[in-house]
Design a protein around this motif. Structure first.
Motif: not given
Length: 209
Positions: A60-66, A68-74, A97-105, A154-160
């Motif tokens: 939910q926090s801006d930092a956590a979402r940013a 996660a989004l950077a993770n997906f982008t890479a 991914s709907g990470m930039q728009e989805a209100p709940v993640q 969203v599965s295009i992420l580095d889980p670690d």
């Protein structure tokens, strides 16, 4: 004889057809009561040894979402490098991914070290704990769609990296990153099929031994 009516069975099948992986969301908020009702379906899910190993983190926090989004982008850029020609062209045009728009993640993890269930059923197949989490997510997905909510996995992420960014216990393993919100449109056809990425099978091949 089923206690569920023919109409109910038809509606359930229609819900399964309609329950698509949503990537295009409106940005309006999701009512907390609706979200709580959907999350409550986790408690109804079967799990190996009754271990209930799902652990849900609301991102939910801006930092956590940013992060996660950077993770997906890479990860998405790396995935694109693995394709060539027509597949690369198609991949680059997909919205994955709907990470930039989805209100709940939500980040959903499996607690591999849980004592609950005393290891029943997981000693020979420890991966059954993760299967249990997937089963619970499927129930949540159906409940959300029945209320009109969209959900994207969203599965295009580095889980670690995600676990590190979210400060997750070392014995939790990522199963899913879920985007939830009101969909822009509804469809019973997978977006990847509409985009020409892949065709959908119409039957289930079953082999006999």
């Amino acid at each position: 004889m089923s206690e569920f009516s023919i109409d109910f069975q038809a509606d359930l099948l229609r819900l399964m057809r309609w329950r698509r992986d949503v990537r295009r969301f409106r940005t309006g908020p999701v009512d907390e009561a609706i979200l709580r009702d959907c999350l409550a379906t986790f408690t109804l899910a079967p799990s190996v040894g009754l271990s209930e190993p799902w652990r849900v983190i609301r991102v939910q926090s801006d930092a956590a979402r940013a992060a996660a989004l950077a993770n997906f982008t890479a990860a998405n850029a790396t995935a694109l490098d693995g394709y060539a020609g027509e597949k690369a062209r198609l991949y680059s045009g997909l919205k994955l991914s709907g990470m930039q728009e989805a209100p709940v993640q939500l980040a959903v993890f499996c607690d591999e070290g849980t004592d609950k269930g005393a290891g029943l059923g997981a000693q020979t197949m420890p991966e059954a704990r993760r299967y249990s989490v997937v089963g619970a997510i499927t129930q949540f997905w159906l409940a959300a769609r029945a209320r009109g909510l969209g959900l994207g996995w969203v599965s295009i992420l580095d889980p670690d990296r995600l676990a590190q960014d979210l400060d997750i216990p070392h014995d939790w393993r990522l199963v899913a990153y879920l985007c939830i919100g009101w969909p822009e449109t509804d469809s019973d056809t997978p977006e990847l099929e509409l985009a020409g990425w892949e065709d959908r099978r119409q039957d289930v091949p079953v082999e006999t031994r």
